[in-house]
Write an enzyme that holds these catalytic residues in place. Structure first.
Site, PDB file in Angstrom:
ATOM      1  N   ASN A 121     -13.562   3.336  -2.046  1.00 24.45           N
ATOM      2  CA  ASN A 121     -12.234   2.243  -1.846  1.00 24.45           C
ATOM      3  C   ASN A 121     -13.186   1.356  -0.607  1.00 24.45           C
ATOM      4  OD1 ASN A 121     -10.421   0.361  -0.957  1.00 24.45           O
ATOM      5  ND2 ASN A 121      -8.687   1.817  -1.326  1.00 24.45           N
ATOM      6  N   HIS A 179      -9.111   0.824  -6.043  1.00 21.06           N
ATOM      7  CA  HIS A 179      -8.395  -0.022  -5.158  1.00 21.06           C
ATOM      8  C   HIS A 179      -6.614   0.550  -5.139  1.00 21.06           C
ATOM      9  CE1 HIS A 179     -11.580  -2.780  -4.176  1.00 21.06           C
ATOM     10  NE2 HIS A 179     -11.819  -2.567  -5.495  1.00 21.06           N
ATOM     11  N   TYR A 205       0.773  -1.225   0.143  1.00 19.89           N
ATOM     12  CA  TYR A 205       0.234   0.069   0.076  1.00 19.89           C
ATOM     13  C   TYR A 205       0.727   1.345  -0.161  1.00 19.89           C
ATOM     14  CZ  TYR A 205      -3.604  -3.565   0.997  1.00 19.89           C
ATOM     15  OH  TYR A 205      -4.658  -4.304   1.083  1.00 19.89           O
TER      16      TYR A 205
END
Length: 149
Positions: free
Chosen positions: A79, A105, A23
């Site tokens: 999201n 995403h 991430y």
């Protein structure tokens, strides 16, 4: 000024420290600032929210539907995190309200575990943006601005 809801699901409050190899190091506050900047370029305001609770997210979709019907909302950038892959309730709420929704995403979910390859939201979304990191949020806002201009 019209508004865009930017909704974030479970564990996205941990961005910046959660699995940075997947991430990155960008925080949710950084993404909020990015969204406000992008929305401003299109003359839009942002209502930015995060919850770990599915029911709260459903309530926010309902709220978005009322605002869309009233003409004050352009759409939703969403999201949904792991709820993307599990929540019929979020898909049903989106379908029932008729809001333009862009599914976002940060990671490329199709390059990850097979359980992440299916989305209950995709069939009711106007579009899907995956794998472009935080930029996906800005792309989602720009897409909504162009779809509803």
């Amino acid at each position: 000024m019209s508004t865009v809801f930017v909704l974030n699901g479970p564990n996205l409050n941990l961005l910046g420290t959660r699995e940075p190899a997947i991430y990155g190091s960008t925080t949710l506050a950084d993404i909020e600032a990015l969204c406000r900047t992008e929305a401003g370029k299109h003359g839009l305001s942002v209502d930015f929210r995060q919850s770990n609770l599915e029911g709260v997210l459903v309530d926010w979709i309902h709220e978005a539907g009322r605002a869309f019907a009233a003409g004050t909302l352009k759409g939703v950038v969403f999201n949904a995190g792991a709820y993307t892959h599990t929540s019929l309730a979020l898909a049903d709420a989106t379908k029932a309200t008729g809001i333009p929704l862009v599914e976002v995403h940060i990671s490329n979910v199709h390059a990850r575990e097979p359980v992440r390859h299916h989305s209950f939201l995709s069939p009711v979304a106007r579009g899907i943006i995956v794998g472009f990191g935080p930029l996906g949020y800005a792309l989602g806002i720009a897409a909504l601005a162009s779809l509803t201009a």
